[in-house]
Design a protein around this motif. Structure first.
Motif, mmCIF file in Angstrom:
data_model
loop_
_atom_site.group_PDB
_atom_site.id
_atom_site.type_symbol
_atom_site.label_atom_id
_atom_site.label_comp_id
_atom_site.label_asym_id
_atom_site.label_seq_id
_atom_site.Cartn_x
_atom_site.Cartn_y
_atom_site.Cartn_z
ATOM 1 N N ARG A 107 0.829 -1.217 0.000
ATOM 2 C CA ARG A 107 0.000 0.000 0.000
ATOM 3 C C ARG A 107 0.859 1.261 0.000
ATOM 4 O O ARG A 107 0.441 2.312 -0.491
ATOM 5 C CB ARG A 107 -0.972 0.011 1.160
ATOM 6 C CG ARG A 107 -0.349 0.192 2.525
ATOM 7 C CD ARG A 107 -1.388 0.340 3.636
ATOM 8 N NE ARG A 107 -0.752 0.441 4.925
ATOM 9 C CZ ARG A 107 -0.382 -0.587 5.675
ATOM 10 N NH1 ARG A 107 -0.588 -1.823 5.227
ATOM 11 N NH2 ARG A 107 0.194 -0.415 6.853
ATOM 12 N N ASP A 108 2.083 1.175 0.549
ATOM 13 C CA ASP A 108 2.964 2.341 0.561
ATOM 14 C C ASP A 108 3.371 2.740 -0.855
ATOM 15 O O ASP A 108 3.600 3.916 -1.130
ATOM 16 C CB ASP A 108 4.209 2.073 1.404
ATOM 17 C CG ASP A 108 3.906 2.079 2.898
ATOM 18 O OD1 ASP A 108 2.731 2.252 3.267
ATOM 19 O OD2 ASP A 108 4.853 1.902 3.696
ATOM 20 N N ALA A 109 3.459 1.752 -1.752
ATOM 21 C CA ALA A 109 3.788 2.058 -3.145
ATOM 22 C C ALA A 109 2.673 2.879 -3.781
ATOM 23 O O ALA A 109 2.931 3.873 -4.462
ATOM 24 C CB ALA A 109 4.020 0.763 -3.930
ATOM 25 N N ARG A 110 1.436 2.479 -3.537
ATOM 26 C CA ARG A 110 0.292 3.241 -4.069
ATOM 27 C C ARG A 110 0.287 4.661 -3.509
ATOM 28 O O ARG A 110 0.048 5.623 -4.234
ATOM 29 C CB ARG A 110 -1.023 2.517 -3.746
ATOM 30 C CG ARG A 110 -1.217 1.204 -4.478
ATOM 31 C CD ARG A 110 -2.628 0.673 -4.308
ATOM 32 N NE ARG A 110 -2.948 0.369 -2.921
ATOM 33 C CZ ARG A 110 -2.688 -0.787 -2.327
ATOM 34 N NH1 ARG A 110 -2.078 -1.753 -2.998
ATOM 35 N NH2 ARG A 110 -3.037 -0.993 -1.066
ATOM 36 N N GLU A 111 0.544 4.765 -2.212
ATOM 37 C CA GLU A 111 0.533 6.088 -1.579
ATOM 38 C C GLU A 111 1.645 6.984 -2.123
ATOM 39 O O GLU A 111 1.438 8.184 -2.335
ATOM 40 C CB GLU A 111 0.668 5.930 -0.063
ATOM 41 C CG GLU A 111 -0.569 5.329 0.585
ATOM 42 C CD GLU A 111 -0.366 5.009 2.056
ATOM 43 O OE1 GLU A 111 0.724 5.313 2.594
ATOM 44 O OE2 GLU A 111 -1.309 4.453 2.670
ATOM 45 N N LEU A 112 2.813 6.406 -2.381
ATOM 46 C CA LEU A 112 3.918 7.201 -2.921
ATOM 47 C C LEU A 112 3.602 7.677 -4.334
ATOM 48 O O LEU A 112 3.834 8.848 -4.684
ATOM 49 C CB LEU A 112 5.216 6.384 -2.914
ATOM 50 C CG LEU A 112 6.454 7.092 -3.466
ATOM 51 C CD1 LEU A 112 6.767 8.363 -2.681
ATOM 52 C CD2 LEU A 112 7.651 6.150 -3.461
ATOM 53 N N LEU A 113 3.051 6.791 -5.161
ATOM 54 C CA LEU A 113 2.684 7.188 -6.522
ATOM 55 C C LEU A 113 1.628 8.296 -6.501
ATOM 56 O O LEU A 113 1.696 9.232 -7.297
ATOM 57 C CB LEU A 113 2.179 5.975 -7.309
ATOM 58 C CG LEU A 113 3.234 4.911 -7.636
ATOM 59 C CD1 LEU A 113 2.579 3.671 -8.230
ATOM 60 C CD2 LEU A 113 4.286 5.466 -8.593
ATOM 61 N N GLU A 114 0.685 8.188 -5.584
ATOM 62 C CA GLU A 114 -0.337 9.238 -5.443
ATOM 63 C C GLU A 114 0.307 10.548 -5.004
ATOM 64 O O GLU A 114 0.035 11.615 -5.568
ATOM 65 C CB GLU A 114 -1.388 8.810 -4.407
ATOM 66 C CG GLU A 114 -2.318 7.707 -4.855
ATOM 67 C CD GLU A 114 -3.492 8.222 -5.648
ATOM 68 O OE1 GLU A 114 -3.612 9.446 -5.837
ATOM 69 O OE2 GLU A 114 -4.292 7.381 -6.111
#
Length: 198
Positions: A107-114
């Motif tokens: 989920r941290d990957a999604r948050e970073l991309l966002e």
């Protein structure tokens, strides 16, 4: 934290992989160093991060020679051959793998991309990413690794992008307490110094 490389060299004479180079960097004083040839930035990056032993000179971390601690504390960012993702890997996969290496959940990957407005590139090959965004994303994932306190950005100019954006990335990392060294071309160094002064 302060890293000081004094007259480090790999090889000797005209055929040296790295002629004698000195550089110092810390959170208070990020450094931009220019080196010619395509391999020397990589060789210097390996030396200052404790991953290669120089033929001559020394690399000190806060005044002490400690290659093992250097290897833990210094992360290489997009260093050619050594730490660059495969060109055709989708960005989302690269970011997930990098953050998994840093022991972060998916989920941290999604948050970073966002957070970095990169969600639209998630399924695109990383080679299609704008240069400044690529460098920022890979620097952020490297900075997330446990124990990392310094970052070496190697040849970021090879992917294009604005020197102003790169300068902003460097300044942002330094403001968060990371020692940052950028190894680049003479032309890009001049542009970064101009951006820093403006």
């Amino acid at each position: 934290m302060r890293i000081t490389a004094s007259e480090v060299a790999v090889g000797t004479g005209a055929a040296a992989e790295l002629p004698p180079v000195s550089v110092e960097f810390s959170p208070e004083s990020p450094a931009v160093l220019a080196l010619d040839t395509d391999r020397r930035p990589t060789v210097l990056s390996l030396v200052v991060s404790g991953r290669m032993t120089p033929t001559a000179g020394s690399v000190l971390l806060d005044g002490r020679a400690d290659a093992a601690t250097l290897r833990t504390a210094v992360a290489l960012v997009d260093t050619p051959i050594v730490a660059e993702p495969a060109a055709d890997l989708p960005l989302g996969v690269v970011i997930r793998e990098e953050l998994a290496f840093a022991r972060h959940p998916a989920r941290d990957a999604r948050e970073l991309l966002e957070a970095l407005d990169a969600r639209d590139y998630a399924k695109a090959p990383i080679r299609l990413l704008p240069g400044a965004l690529r460098t920022r994303l890979l620097a952020e994932t490297a900075a997330a690794r446990p124990g990392v306190r310094a970052l070496v950005l190697t040849s970021p100019e090879r992917h294009g992008g604005s020197p102003d954006d790169l300068a902003a990335t460097i300044a942002g990392l330094a403001a968060r307490g990371f020692a940052v060294l950028t190894v680049t071309t003479p032309a890009t160094r001049e542009l970064l110094l101009k951006a820093d002064r403006s």
